[in-house]
Write a protein that holds these residues in place. Structure first.
Motif, PDB file in Angstrom:
ATOM      1  N   GLU A 166      32.728  56.708  46.769  1.00  0.00           N
ATOM      2  CA  GLU A 166      34.109  55.688  46.936  1.00  0.00           C
ATOM      3  C   GLU A 166      33.905  54.457  47.860  1.00  0.00           C
ATOM      4  O   GLU A 166      34.126  53.675  47.488  1.00  0.00           O
ATOM      5  N   ARG A 167      32.500  54.006  49.171  1.00  0.00           N
ATOM      6  CA  ARG A 167      32.736  53.287  49.524  1.00  0.00           C
ATOM      7  C   ARG A 167      31.830  52.023  48.734  1.00  0.00           C
ATOM      8  O   ARG A 167      32.840  50.533  49.288  1.00  0.00           O
ATOM      9  N   GLY A 168      30.916  52.434  48.373  1.00  0.00           N
ATOM     10  CA  GLY A 168      30.139  51.169  47.513  1.00  0.00           C
ATOM     11  C   GLY A 168      31.529  50.735  46.393  1.00  0.00           C
ATOM     12  O   GLY A 168      31.376  50.043  46.009  1.00  0.00           O
ATOM     13  N   GLU A 169      32.221  51.669  45.746  1.00  0.00           N
ATOM     14  CA  GLU A 169      33.119  50.739  44.762  1.00  0.00           C
ATOM     15  C   GLU A 169      33.625  50.247  45.680  1.00  0.00           C
ATOM     16  O   GLU A 169      34.260  49.427  44.209  1.00  0.00           O
ATOM     17  N   GLU A 170      34.376  50.169  46.224  1.00  0.00           N
ATOM     18  CA  GLU A 170      35.640  49.014  47.394  1.00  0.00           C
ATOM     19  C   GLU A 170      34.416  48.538  47.825  1.00  0.00           C
ATOM     20  O   GLU A 170      35.509  47.452  47.274  1.00  0.00           O
ATOM     21  N   THR A 171      33.223  48.471  47.874  1.00  0.00           N
ATOM     22  CA  THR A 171      33.037  47.625  47.916  1.00  0.00           C
ATOM     23  C   THR A 171      32.846  46.195  47.278  1.00  0.00           C
ATOM     24  O   THR A 171      32.802  45.266  46.888  1.00  0.00           O
ATOM     25  N   LEU A 172      32.560  46.719  45.790  1.00  0.00           N
ATOM     26  CA  LEU A 172      31.740  46.056  44.316  1.00  0.00           C
ATOM     27  C   LEU A 172      33.177  45.568  44.146  1.00  0.00           C
ATOM     28  O   LEU A 172      33.615  44.127  43.818  1.00  0.00           O
ATOM     29  N   GLY A 173      34.508  46.638  44.016  1.00  0.00           N
ATOM     30  CA  GLY A 173      36.064  45.535  43.407  1.00  0.00           C
ATOM     31  C   GLY A 173      36.150  44.665  45.362  1.00  0.00           C
ATOM     32  O   GLY A 173      37.034  43.939  44.386  1.00  0.00           O
ATOM     33  N   ASN A 174      35.745  44.631  45.799  1.00  0.00           N
ATOM     34  CA  ASN A 174      36.323  43.675  46.722  1.00  0.00           C
ATOM     35  C   ASN A 174      35.662  42.201  46.606  1.00  0.00           C
ATOM     36  O   ASN A 174      35.428  41.387  46.648  1.00  0.00           O
ATOM     37  N   LYS A 175      34.405  42.120  46.090  1.00  0.00           N
ATOM     38  CA  LYS A 175      33.360  40.985  45.726  1.00  0.00           C
ATOM     39  C   LYS A 175      33.992  40.954  44.804  1.00  0.00           C
ATOM     40  O   LYS A 175      33.916  39.362  44.027  1.00  0.00           O
ATOM     41  N   LYS A 176      34.394  41.433  43.941  1.00  0.00           N
ATOM     42  CA  LYS A 176      34.454  40.993  42.063  1.00  0.00           C
ATOM     43  C   LYS A 176      36.047  40.435  42.374  1.00  0.00           C
ATOM     44  O   LYS A 176      36.098  39.264  41.613  1.00  0.00           O
ATOM     45  N   LYS A 177      36.696  40.359  43.178  1.00  0.00           N
ATOM     46  CA  LYS A 177      38.146  40.162  43.538  1.00  0.00           C
ATOM     47  C   LYS A 177      37.961  38.451  44.249  1.00  0.00           C
ATOM     48  O   LYS A 177      38.384  38.020  43.518  1.00  0.00           O
ATOM     49  N   LEU A 178      36.973  38.550  44.973  1.00  0.00           N
ATOM     50  CA  LEU A 178      36.658  37.497  46.047  1.00  0.00           C
ATOM     51  C   LEU A 178      36.420  36.604  44.618  1.00  0.00           C
ATOM     52  O   LEU A 178      36.188  35.364  44.647  1.00  0.00           O
ATOM     53  N   ARG A 179      35.249  36.869  44.066  1.00  0.00           N
ATOM     54  CA  ARG A 179      35.048  36.052  42.435  1.00  0.00           C
ATOM     55  C   ARG A 179      35.845  35.405  41.487  1.00  0.00           C
ATOM     56  O   ARG A 179      35.894  33.775  41.255  1.00  0.00           O
ATOM     57  N   GLU A 180      37.191  36.327  40.927  1.00  0.00           N
ATOM     58  CA  GLU A 180      37.787  36.390  40.832  1.00  0.00           C
ATOM     59  C   GLU A 180      38.715  34.854  41.488  1.00  0.00           C
ATOM     60  O   GLU A 180      39.207  34.326  41.130  1.00  0.00           O
ATOM     61  N   GLU A 181      39.407  35.006  43.076  1.00  0.00           N
ATOM     62  CA  GLU A 181      39.538  34.253  43.558  1.00  0.00           C
ATOM     63  C   GLU A 181      39.016  32.636  43.531  1.00  0.00           C
ATOM     64  O   GLU A 181      39.921  32.129  43.583  1.00  0.00           O
ATOM     65  N   THR A 182      37.803  33.296  44.105  1.00  0.00           N
ATOM     66  CA  THR A 182      37.115  31.752  44.255  1.00  0.00           C
ATOM     67  C   THR A 182      36.932  30.809  42.886  1.00  0.00           C
ATOM     68  O   THR A 182      36.675  29.456  42.802  1.00  0.00           O
ATOM     69  N   ASN A 183      36.815  31.707  41.626  1.00  0.00           N
ATOM     70  CA  ASN A 183      36.752  30.912  40.358  1.00  0.00           C
ATOM     71  C   ASN A 183      37.792  31.474  38.967  1.00  0.00           C
ATOM     72  O   ASN A 183      37.398  31.907  38.921  1.00  0.00           O
ATOM     73  N   PRO A 184      39.181  31.475  39.510  1.00  0.00           N
ATOM     74  CA  PRO A 184      40.293  32.011  38.773  1.00  0.00           C
ATOM     75  C   PRO A 184      39.968  31.165  37.294  1.00  0.00           C
ATOM     76  O   PRO A 184      40.683  32.457  36.373  1.00  0.00           O
ATOM     77  N   SER A 185      39.854  30.516  36.674  1.00  0.00           N
ATOM     78  CA  SER A 185      39.613  30.257  35.470  1.00  0.00           C
ATOM     79  C   SER A 185      38.444  30.926  35.025  1.00  0.00           C
ATOM     80  O   SER A 185      38.586  31.291  32.856  1.00  0.00           O
ATOM     81  N   GLY A 186      37.467  31.315  35.489  1.00  0.00           N
ATOM     82  CA  GLY A 186      36.644  32.669  34.942  1.00  0.00           C
ATOM     83  C   GLY A 186      35.052  31.411  34.446  1.00  0.00           C
ATOM     84  O   GLY A 186      34.388  32.021  33.692  1.00  0.00           O
ATOM     85  N   SER A 187      35.576  30.011  34.474  1.00  0.00           N
ATOM     86  CA  SER A 187      34.270  29.288  33.882  1.00  0.00           C
ATOM     87  C   SER A 187      33.412  29.278  34.794  1.00  0.00           C
ATOM     88  O   SER A 187      33.784  29.234  36.079  1.00  0.00           O
ATOM     89  N   LYS A 188      32.225  28.949  34.504  1.00  0.00           N
ATOM     90  CA  LYS A 188      31.308  29.337  35.406  1.00  0.00           C
ATOM     91  C   LYS A 188      30.609  27.407  35.165  1.00  0.00           C
ATOM     92  O   LYS A 188      29.531  26.755  34.299  1.00  0.00           O
TER      93      LYS A 188
END
Length: 464
Positions: free
Chosen positions: A277-299
């Motif tokens: 559960e702690r690993g899943e929480e860390t993974l979720g935070n990283k994905k959230k950071l990815r979305e906030e960094t690049n909201p459009s989802g483009s690379k």
């Protein structure tokens, strides 16, 4: 393998600073070679072991085989309590204490030798064969470093979000098992004390009949027989209670300690689930950071031209101008509305203005955050932004791999633990059945001996 623990011996080792006094036990193992371990030499092996070495072996099992309900060893020190027929003290050199510990250590080795996994362990074989160098062998496994972290986790408090029903029920079962067996042992302790004093009371009868025989020459033979029978009856209780202690009390006490092993097994599964559960929480935070960094989802591509970069900058500048014009219009509208008094507006309009104001503040904070992000990423070259996104993606992959590994570890643990639980349940059923039958047979023998005693006294009284 035929294993015995015998000949407890007190030893004293003098050093420069202190004197170490301890007990050692002779562990003898006889292996015929038929169905025995391949690395176990035929013949009889004898080694001297301290209690601390038994404890070290059990800790090794706990760390190396976390999914196994490890057999218990006797406590290092027993709580001091008084029994009517003997005193049990915390003195580790007391003869009765040493005998109890010897019996418990022998039972531990028997449990290990009967276990399908533990009996094949090479460290266990080394324990039975090598008196010198065994500690070096077990230290080479480096299990102690793992043990320290696991002990810390076992003693920590945490709560998992998704509790496995079987292991949750297992923890509840261990608590009930400990409570029920402790209650049985307390009841048995009271009954044993009462029985002891009732039997010992017949010594007074024996003394009385012996004195009476000296006063009645015609009945001296019969009265002396009754006196001897009474005293023999009174003395027989010590052996009876010793048999109860060995064949009933000690086995139940072993399962009292087994309850701790079962509880630890459930706690180890909780630790694995908590790590997931702690690993899943860390993974979720990283994905959230990815979305906030690049909201459009483009690379962004590293081959983006300077013209594209300039166009993006111009677009950002235009968006900023548009945003500024919009803010000016909103401020002008707010000033016009503020020129009206609260009394001129209906209550609903006032509430709507307040709520709207809160929304504007929230949107304002969001705008500030986006501007900060634009400062961080928008002004960077596309190559730098792409590098940052790639680093985040790499950390996401690492987190996903970590979660998958923990999930697989928990799956393997569950499968092996369930297998060992089935083995333990069969062992428990057989042991409980045997100990209860033995207890009943013991009581039947006691009653038969008592019946014979009273028949002898009846015949003696009839001959008066």
């Amino acid at each position: 393998m035929d294993i015995t623990v015998t000949e407890p011996e007190k030893r004293i080792v003098n050093t420069d600073l202190l004197k170490d006094t301890f007990m050692v036990y002779l562990v003898q193992t006889k292996c015929t070679g038929h169905g025995g371990p391949d690395d176990f030499e035929k013949g009889t092996h004898s080694v001297w072991r301290r209690y601390s070495e038994f404890d070290l072996l059990r800790n090794y099992f706990n760390v190396t085989y976390p999914y196994i309900i490890t057999p218990p060893i006797p406590e290092k020190k027993l709580p001091s309590f008084h029994m009517g027929w003997k005193n049990i003290t915390t003195d580790t050199f007391d003869q009765d204490f040493v005998e109890r510990r010897r019996s418990g250590l022998e039972a531990f080795l028997h449990r290990v030798a009967q276990h399908p996994t533990l009996s094949d362990d090479k460290i266990f074989h080394s324990f039975l064969q090598k008196e010198e160098g065994w500690k070096e062998v077990i230290s080479s496994t480096n299990f102690q470093s793992k043990a320290d972290s696991r002990i810390h986790k076992l003693n920590s408090y945490f709560r998992v979000q998704r509790v496995d029903k079987r292991f949750g029920g297992l923890k509840h079962y261990a608590d009930n098992l400990h409570t029920n067996i402790a209650a049985i042992l307390r009841i048995r302790h009271k009954m044993a004390n009462s029985t002891y004093f009732v039997y010992k009371g017949h010594h007074h009868y024996g003394s009385m009949f012996s004195d009476w025989a000296s006063m009645e020459p015609e009945m001296v033979s019969s009265l002396h027989t009754v006196a001897r029978t009474m005293m023999s009856f009174a003395d027989s209780i010590t052996g009876v209670l010793d048999d109860e202690e060995l064949n009933f009390h000690e086995l139940l006490k072993e399962y009292l300690l087994y309850a701790d092993s079962i509880r630890n097994l459930a706690k180890k599964h909780e630790i694995l689930q908590f790590d997931i559960e702690r690993g899943e929480e860390t993974l979720g935070n990283k994905k959230k950071l990815r979305e906030e960094t690049n909201p459009s989802g483009s690379k962004p591509s590293s081959s983006t031209s300077d013209n594209t970069s300039h166009s993006a900058e111009d677009g950002d500048h235009q968006d900023d101008n548009t945003s500024d014009d919009e803010e000016h219009r909103q401020q002008a509208g707010a000033e016009d509305e503020s020129s009206q008094t609260v009394a001129q507006k209906p209550r609903s309009a006032v509430v709507n203005n307040v709520v709207g104001g809160i929304g504007k503040v929230s949107r304002g904070f969001g705008s500030v955050r986006r501007k900060v992000q634009n400062k961080v990423f928008g002004e960077d070259a596309p190559e730098i932004k792409e590098s940052k996104l790639r680093a985040i993606d790499d950390s996401i992959k690492e987190a996903e791999k970590s979660v998958e590994e923990r999930q697989q570890e928990a799956k393997d643990f569950t499968e092996k633990a369930n297998e060992d639980l089935e083995r333990f349940n069969l062992q428990r059923d057989n042991d409980v059945r045997e100990v209860l039958i033995n207890y009943v047979n013991l009581q039947i023998d006691v009653c038969k001996k008592g019946l014979i005693t009273w028949q002898v006294m009846k015949e003696s009284f009839s001959s008066l």
